[in-house]
Design a protein around this motif. Structure first.
Motif, PDB file in Angstrom:
ATOM      1  N   MET A   1      65.445  19.820  42.681  1.00  0.00           N
ATOM      2  CA  MET A   1      65.796  18.418  42.478  1.00  0.00           C
ATOM      3  C   MET A   1      67.049  18.349  41.608  1.00  0.00           C
ATOM      4  O   MET A   1      67.156  19.032  40.604  1.00  0.00           O
ATOM      5  CB  MET A   1      64.619  17.697  41.821  1.00  0.00           C
ATOM      6  CG  MET A   1      64.861  16.255  41.572  1.00  0.00           C
ATOM      7  SD  MET A   1      63.379  15.516  40.870  1.00  0.00           S
ATOM      8  CE  MET A   1      63.455  13.958  41.640  1.00  0.00           C
ATOM      9  N   ALA A   2      67.980  17.506  41.990  1.00  0.00           N
ATOM     10  CA  ALA A   2      69.242  17.386  41.253  1.00  0.00           C
ATOM     11  C   ALA A   2      69.011  16.672  39.930  1.00  0.00           C
ATOM     12  O   ALA A   2      68.228  15.722  39.847  1.00  0.00           O
ATOM     13  CB  ALA A   2      70.265  16.632  42.079  1.00  0.00           C
ATOM     14  N   GLU A   3      69.707  17.131  38.912  1.00  0.00           N
ATOM     15  CA  GLU A   3      69.619  16.521  37.589  1.00  0.00           C
ATOM     16  C   GLU A   3      70.376  15.198  37.582  1.00  0.00           C
ATOM     17  O   GLU A   3      71.449  15.098  38.149  1.00  0.00           O
ATOM     18  CB  GLU A   3      70.274  17.462  36.568  1.00  0.00           C
ATOM     19  CG  GLU A   3      69.424  17.690  35.349  1.00  0.00           C
ATOM     20  CD  GLU A   3      70.099  18.663  34.414  1.00  0.00           C
ATOM     21  OE1 GLU A   3      70.744  18.188  33.468  1.00  0.00           O
ATOM     22  OE2 GLU A   3      69.973  19.865  34.649  1.00  0.00           O
ATOM     23  N   PRO A   4      69.820  14.165  36.954  1.00  0.00           N
ATOM     24  CA  PRO A   4      70.561  12.896  36.898  1.00  0.00           C
ATOM     25  C   PRO A   4      71.858  13.059  36.102  1.00  0.00           C
ATOM     26  O   PRO A   4      71.904  13.833  35.149  1.00  0.00           O
ATOM     27  CB  PRO A   4      69.611  11.931  36.195  1.00  0.00           C
ATOM     28  CG  PRO A   4      68.476  12.738  35.682  1.00  0.00           C
ATOM     29  CD  PRO A   4      68.546  14.094  36.285  1.00  0.00           C
ATOM     30  N   GLN A   5      72.878  12.336  36.529  1.00  0.00           N
ATOM     31  CA  GLN A   5      74.162  12.416  35.832  1.00  0.00           C
ATOM     32  C   GLN A   5      74.074  11.712  34.495  1.00  0.00           C
ATOM     33  O   GLN A   5      73.389  10.705  34.353  1.00  0.00           O
ATOM     34  CB  GLN A   5      75.266  11.775  36.666  1.00  0.00           C
ATOM     35  CG  GLN A   5      75.734  12.637  37.787  1.00  0.00           C
ATOM     36  CD  GLN A   5      76.966  12.038  38.413  1.00  0.00           C
ATOM     37  OE1 GLN A   5      76.923  10.921  38.904  1.00  0.00           O
ATOM     38  NE2 GLN A   5      78.058  12.761  38.366  1.00  0.00           N
ATOM     39  N   ARG A   6      74.807  12.256  33.527  1.00  0.00           N
ATOM     40  CA  ARG A   6      74.867  11.633  32.206  1.00  0.00           C
ATOM     41  C   ARG A   6      75.691  10.353  32.284  1.00  0.00           C
ATOM     42  O   ARG A   6      76.603  10.242  33.086  1.00  0.00           O
ATOM     43  CB  ARG A   6      75.512  12.597  31.220  1.00  0.00           C
ATOM     44  CG  ARG A   6      74.654  13.834  31.001  1.00  0.00           C
ATOM     45  CD  ARG A   6      75.290  14.701  29.984  1.00  0.00           C
ATOM     46  NE  ARG A   6      75.347  13.942  28.736  1.00  0.00           N
ATOM     47  CZ  ARG A   6      75.056  14.424  27.551  1.00  0.00           C
ATOM     48  NH1 ARG A   6      74.722  15.665  27.420  1.00  0.00           N
ATOM     49  NH2 ARG A   6      75.117  13.678  26.475  1.00  0.00           N
ATOM     50  N   PRO A   7      75.389   9.385  31.429  1.00  0.00           N
ATOM     51  CA  PRO A   7      76.178   8.143  31.416  1.00  0.00           C
ATOM     52  C   PRO A   7      77.586   8.393  30.900  1.00  0.00           C
ATOM     53  O   PRO A   7      77.848   9.369  30.204  1.00  0.00           O
ATOM     54  CB  PRO A   7      75.389   7.224  30.480  1.00  0.00           C
ATOM     55  CG  PRO A   7      74.464   8.091  29.721  1.00  0.00           C
ATOM     56  CD  PRO A   7      74.278   9.351  30.487  1.00  0.00           C
ATOM     57  N   TYR A   8      78.482   7.492  31.246  1.00  0.00           N
ATOM     58  CA  TYR A   8      79.885   7.584  30.860  1.00  0.00           C
ATOM     59  C   TYR A   8      80.144   6.807  29.572  1.00  0.00           C
ATOM     60  O   TYR A   8      79.570   5.746  29.366  1.00  0.00           O
ATOM     61  CB  TYR A   8      80.776   6.989  31.950  1.00  0.00           C
ATOM     62  CG  TYR A   8      80.817   7.784  33.226  1.00  0.00           C
ATOM     63  CD1 TYR A   8      81.804   8.749  33.415  1.00  0.00           C
ATOM     64  CD2 TYR A   8      79.890   7.573  34.231  1.00  0.00           C
ATOM     65  CE1 TYR A   8      81.858   9.478  34.592  1.00  0.00           C
ATOM     66  CE2 TYR A   8      79.932   8.302  35.409  1.00  0.00           C
ATOM     67  CZ  TYR A   8      80.926   9.259  35.584  1.00  0.00           C
ATOM     68  OH  TYR A   8      80.974   9.981  36.732  1.00  0.00           O
ATOM     69  N   THR A   9      81.067   7.306  28.775  1.00  0.00           N
ATOM     70  CA  THR A   9      81.583   6.544  27.631  1.00  0.00           C
ATOM     71  C   THR A   9      82.743   5.704  28.146  1.00  0.00           C
ATOM     72  O   THR A   9      83.320   6.006  29.202  1.00  0.00           O
ATOM     73  CB  THR A   9      82.089   7.469  26.515  1.00  0.00           C
ATOM     74  OG1 THR A   9      83.244   8.173  26.994  1.00  0.00           O
ATOM     75  CG2 THR A   9      81.021   8.452  26.058  1.00  0.00           C
ATOM     76  N   PRO A  10      83.143   4.662  27.419  1.00  0.00           N
ATOM     77  CA  PRO A  10      84.320   3.894  27.846  1.00  0.00           C
ATOM     78  C   PRO A  10      85.574   4.771  27.976  1.00  0.00           C
ATOM     79  O   PRO A  10      86.362   4.586  28.910  1.00  0.00           O
ATOM     80  CB  PRO A  10      84.468   2.843  26.741  1.00  0.00           C
ATOM     81  CG  PRO A  10      83.079   2.632  26.257  1.00  0.00           C
ATOM     82  CD  PRO A  10      82.450   4.004  26.295  1.00  0.00           C
ATOM     83  N   ASP A  11      85.741   5.733  27.082  1.00  0.00           N
ATOM     84  CA  ASP A  11      86.926   6.597  27.156  1.00  0.00           C
ATOM     85  C   ASP A  11      86.883   7.519  28.374  1.00  0.00           C
ATOM     86  O   ASP A  11      87.920   7.807  28.978  1.00  0.00           O
ATOM     87  CB  ASP A  11      87.087   7.392  25.868  1.00  0.00           C
ATOM     88  CG  ASP A  11      87.463   6.501  24.693  1.00  0.00           C
ATOM     89  OD1 ASP A  11      88.131   5.473  24.919  1.00  0.00           O
ATOM     90  OD2 ASP A  11      87.081   6.825  23.555  1.00  0.00           O
ATOM     91  N   MET A  12      85.682   7.977  28.745  1.00  0.00           N
ATOM     92  CA  MET A  12      85.559   8.804  29.952  1.00  0.00           C
ATOM     93  C   MET A  12      85.932   7.993  31.196  1.00  0.00           C
ATOM     94  O   MET A  12      86.622   8.491  32.090  1.00  0.00           O
ATOM     95  CB  MET A  12      84.134   9.343  30.082  1.00  0.00           C
ATOM     96  CG  MET A  12      83.766  10.388  29.047  1.00  0.00           C
ATOM     97  SD  MET A  12      81.979  10.716  28.958  1.00  0.00           S
ATOM     98  CE  MET A  12      81.651  11.441  30.553  1.00  0.00           C
ATOM     99  N   LEU A  13      85.475   6.743  31.242  1.00  0.00           N
ATOM    100  CA  LEU A  13      85.820   5.891  32.379  1.00  0.00           C
ATOM    101  C   LEU A  13      87.303   5.560  32.394  1.00  0.00           C
ATOM    102  O   LEU A  13      87.920   5.489  33.459  1.00  0.00           O
ATOM    103  CB  LEU A  13      85.003   4.601  32.351  1.00  0.00           C
ATOM    104  CG  LEU A  13      83.550   4.757  32.780  1.00  0.00           C
ATOM    105  CD1 LEU A  13      82.805   3.442  32.633  1.00  0.00           C
ATOM    106  CD2 LEU A  13      83.465   5.260  34.201  1.00  0.00           C
TER     107      LEU A  13
END
Length: 99
Positions: A1-13
């Protein structure tokens, strides 16, 4: 099963979308981009929210109102971030003098 992606920070986006972190934070403040807080202070945007936003499936009343600008609007992709030309600034009253 694939691991859920981590959330993004505003700077990452901001890096992903080629804009400033403040632009992303403004989108969150205006309600155009759903986000959540971690520890009461840190903003995060879920990977699914980013996917939905980039696919154009997230649209708020604020984003619809923004689309009715009086100036030119450029869209690189119909489901992308809208970039607009800002109004030219007023002259400062200082003029360059030639010697």
């Amino acid at each position: 099963m694939a691991e859920p992606q981590r959330p993004y920070t505003p700077d990452m986006l901001a890096e992903r979308w080629g804009c400033s972190g403040e632009t992303v934070r403004a989108m969150i403040r205006d309600g155009r981009l759903p986000a959540f807080r971690v520890g009461g202070r840190l903003l995060r945007v879920s990977a699914q929210t980013v996917k939905d936003f980039e696919c154009g499936t997230i649209e708020s009343a604020a984003s619809r109102a923004d689309m009715s600008s009086s100036g030119p609007t450029t869209r690189a992709n119909a489901d992308a971030i809208v970039l607009r030309r800002t109004r030219p600034g007023r002259p400062s009253g200082k003029r360059a003098t030639s010697s």
